[in-house]
Design a protein around this motif. Structure first.
Motif, mmCIF file in Angstrom:
data_model
loop_
_atom_site.group_PDB
_atom_site.id
_atom_site.type_symbol
_atom_site.label_atom_id
_atom_site.label_comp_id
_atom_site.label_asym_id
_atom_site.label_seq_id
_atom_site.Cartn_x
_atom_site.Cartn_y
_atom_site.Cartn_z
ATOM 1 N N THR A 93 0.829 -1.207 0.000
ATOM 2 C CA THR A 93 0.000 0.000 0.000
ATOM 3 C C THR A 93 0.862 1.254 0.000
ATOM 4 O OG1 THR A 93 -1.746 -1.156 1.210
ATOM 5 C CG2 THR A 93 -1.817 1.250 1.240
ATOM 6 N N LEU A 94 1.908 1.239 0.802
ATOM 7 C CA LEU A 94 2.807 2.399 0.882
ATOM 8 C C LEU A 94 3.584 2.589 -0.416
ATOM 9 C CD1 LEU A 94 4.191 1.866 4.499
ATOM 10 C CD2 LEU A 94 2.370 3.429 3.765
ATOM 11 N N VAL A 95 4.081 1.501 -0.967
ATOM 12 C CA VAL A 95 4.853 1.585 -2.210
ATOM 13 C C VAL A 95 3.984 2.105 -3.349
ATOM 14 C CG1 VAL A 95 6.033 0.204 -3.979
ATOM 15 C CG2 VAL A 95 6.504 -0.206 -1.557
ATOM 16 N N CYS A 96 2.723 1.685 -3.365
ATOM 17 C CA CYS A 96 1.827 2.086 -4.453
ATOM 18 C C CYS A 96 1.497 3.577 -4.449
ATOM 19 C CB CYS A 96 0.525 1.275 -4.384
ATOM 20 S SG CYS A 96 0.704 -0.431 -4.942
ATOM 21 N N VAL A 97 1.749 4.255 -3.345
ATOM 22 C CA VAL A 97 1.496 5.695 -3.280
ATOM 23 C C VAL A 97 2.629 6.490 -3.937
ATOM 24 C CG1 VAL A 97 1.158 7.651 -1.706
ATOM 25 C CG2 VAL A 97 0.077 5.461 -1.202
ATOM 26 N N LEU A 98 3.798 5.885 -4.064
ATOM 27 C CA LEU A 98 4.979 6.602 -4.542
ATOM 28 C C LEU A 98 4.811 7.227 -5.932
ATOM 29 C CD1 LEU A 98 7.851 4.280 -3.232
ATOM 30 C CD2 LEU A 98 7.026 6.446 -2.260
ATOM 31 N N PRO A 99 4.216 6.527 -6.905
ATOM 32 C CA PRO A 99 4.038 7.190 -8.219
ATOM 33 C C PRO A 99 3.256 8.495 -8.131
ATOM 34 C CG PRO A 99 3.684 4.837 -8.432
ATOM 35 C CD PRO A 99 3.794 5.114 -6.960
ATOM 36 N N PHE A 100 2.285 8.564 -7.243
ATOM 37 C CA PHE A 100 1.528 9.813 -7.058
ATOM 38 C C PHE A 100 2.387 10.875 -6.399
ATOM 39 C CE2 PHE A 100 -0.990 12.518 -4.223
ATOM 40 C CZ PHE A 100 -1.843 13.122 -5.140
ATOM 41 N N LEU A 101 3.166 10.483 -5.417
ATOM 42 C CA LEU A 101 3.966 11.447 -4.659
ATOM 43 C C LEU A 101 5.029 12.119 -5.517
ATOM 44 C CD1 LEU A 101 4.452 9.599 -1.234
ATOM 45 C CD2 LEU A 101 2.822 11.418 -1.811
ATOM 46 N N ILE A 102 5.544 11.441 -6.529
ATOM 47 C CA ILE A 102 6.575 12.054 -7.382
ATOM 48 C C ILE A 102 5.970 12.685 -8.638
ATOM 49 C CG2 ILE A 102 8.303 10.410 -6.556
ATOM 50 C CD1 ILE A 102 8.173 9.170 -9.424
ATOM 51 N N GLY A 103 4.641 12.710 -8.738
ATOM 52 C CA GLY A 103 3.989 13.332 -9.874
ATOM 53 C C GLY A 103 3.932 12.472 -11.117
ATOM 54 N N MET A 104 4.192 11.174 -10.958
ATOM 55 C CA MET A 104 4.154 10.249 -12.085
ATOM 56 C C MET A 104 2.715 9.898 -12.464
ATOM 57 S SD MET A 104 6.131 6.597 -12.167
ATOM 58 C CE MET A 104 6.156 5.543 -13.605
ATOM 59 N N SER A 105 1.801 10.029 -11.499
ATOM 60 C CA SER A 105 0.388 9.752 -11.725
ATOM 61 C C SER A 105 -0.444 10.781 -10.973
ATOM 62 C CB SER A 105 0.045 8.331 -11.257
ATOM 63 O OG SER A 105 0.261 8.215 -9.859
ATOM 64 N N GLY A 106 -1.766 10.746 -11.214
ATOM 65 C CA GLY A 106 -2.636 11.744 -10.618
ATOM 66 C C GLY A 106 -3.662 11.170 -9.669
ATOM 67 N N ASN A 107 -4.746 11.905 -9.491
ATOM 68 C CA ASN A 107 -5.756 11.549 -8.491
ATOM 69 C C ASN A 107 -6.514 10.263 -8.822
ATOM 70 O OD1 ASN A 107 -5.204 13.785 -6.870
ATOM 71 N ND2 ASN A 107 -6.583 15.103 -8.050
#
Length: 298
Positions: free
Chosen positions: A230-244
């Motif tokens: 769950t934590l790892v899956c948040v990383l793409p959002f945190l670096i701006g690689m994906s959105g909402n």
């Protein structure tokens, strides 16, 4: 005459199905999906749709080659496990020689496709993943350590990186986040199956975690890894690689994963392990689809 033709058609159809089983085609399709998403998230390169499609085909062929080698190497233990005793090489319906020849054909065609339509780096990285799964994991890790699926899972986590590199021709940080997602997903996914099939692994003398450390310990590890995932899956959002869109999908899918892992650990019901295993397949597929949709369709 008509009867003979129908019988021949059934025989050919059955043999084709056996070779598809050798390729582990359902697993390969999931790996191909993650590679497609890796391509889709990479910076635009101007490559044609045909080149991109053939690249995915090349990756899939090499993954299939690795799967066939896995069938050959594991044929001795496959015979001892209910889940695998009907596999073509284990039953002898396809000989080791024919299976190996088929594997080498897939390998050569897949490698040549990647060299021609992607780049040398993609071709060699895919070959590295093949060796990691077919030989290092299958021959060494699987038979010697209960951490086999953790260490060996790295090879199966490579397709998103391969898709990205096929577009850019270079390594970068972003696709490694996708690799980390599959890498963190693999242990709870496979350990759930191992819990359900513990007796099979005991009979085959394979040191899977439920066999060496017990089912309760394995359930705890499944729960911990589901939280890590769950934590790892948040990383793409945190670096701006994906959105909402991806963030919401990720949180929902992983919350269900954690809840099912919690049930597996604390609720005394049968079949929870295999249900979690089945859910995990859908979870990864939907997660990567969400990544793709977030960038291209919203």
């Amino acid at each position: 005459m008509t009867s003979n033709v129908l019988q021949l058609q059934r025989s050919v159809s059955a043999k084709i199905h056996e070779y598809l089983v050798l390729c582990k085609h359902k697993v390969v399709m999931l790996l191909a999906l993650t590679a497609v998403v890796g391509q889709g998230l990479a910076p635009a390169s101007g490559r044609s749709l045909l080149e991109q499609t053939l690249t995915i085909l090349g990756i899939a062929l090499l993954a299939s080659s690795a799967a066939v080698i896995n069938h050959i190497v594991d044929s001795d233990i496959d015979k001892k496990m209910r889940r695998t005793d009907s596999r073509p090489v284990a039953t002898g319906s396809i000989s080791n020689t024919h299976a190996f020849t088929f594997s080498m054909i897939l390998l050569v065609i897949g490698f040549c496709i990647l060299v021609q339509f992607a780049n040398w780096l993609t071709a060699w990285l895919t070959m590295f993943a093949l060796v990691g799964y077919a030989f290092i994991y299958t021959l060494v890790l699987k038979r010697r350590t209960p951490q086999n699926i953790v260490i060996g899972g790295f090879a199966g986590a490579m397709p998103p990186l391969l898709g990205w590199v096929s577009e850019t021709g270079a390594m970068s940080a972003e696709p490694w986040l996708l690799v980390m997602i599959v890498f963190a997903w693999t242990p709870p996914h496979f350990w759930a199956l191992a819990i359900d099939r513990k007796k099979d692994y005991e009979n085959a003398k394979i040191p899977m975690l439920p066999v060496t450390h017990g089912i309760e310990f394995t359930k705890t590890m499944v729960l911990l890894y589901s939280v890590l995932l769950t934590l790892v899956c948040v990383l793409p959002f945190l670096i701006g690689m994906s959105g909402n869109i991806y963030l919401i999908a990720s949180l929902v899918l992983n919350s269900i994963f954690v809840y099912r892992a919690w049930q597996l650990k604390f609720v005394p019901k049968e079949k929870l392990a295999i249900k979690l295993f089945i859910y995990s397949i859908w979870q990864l597929m939907l997660l990567f689809i969400a990544l793709f949709v977030d960038k291209w369709l919203i």
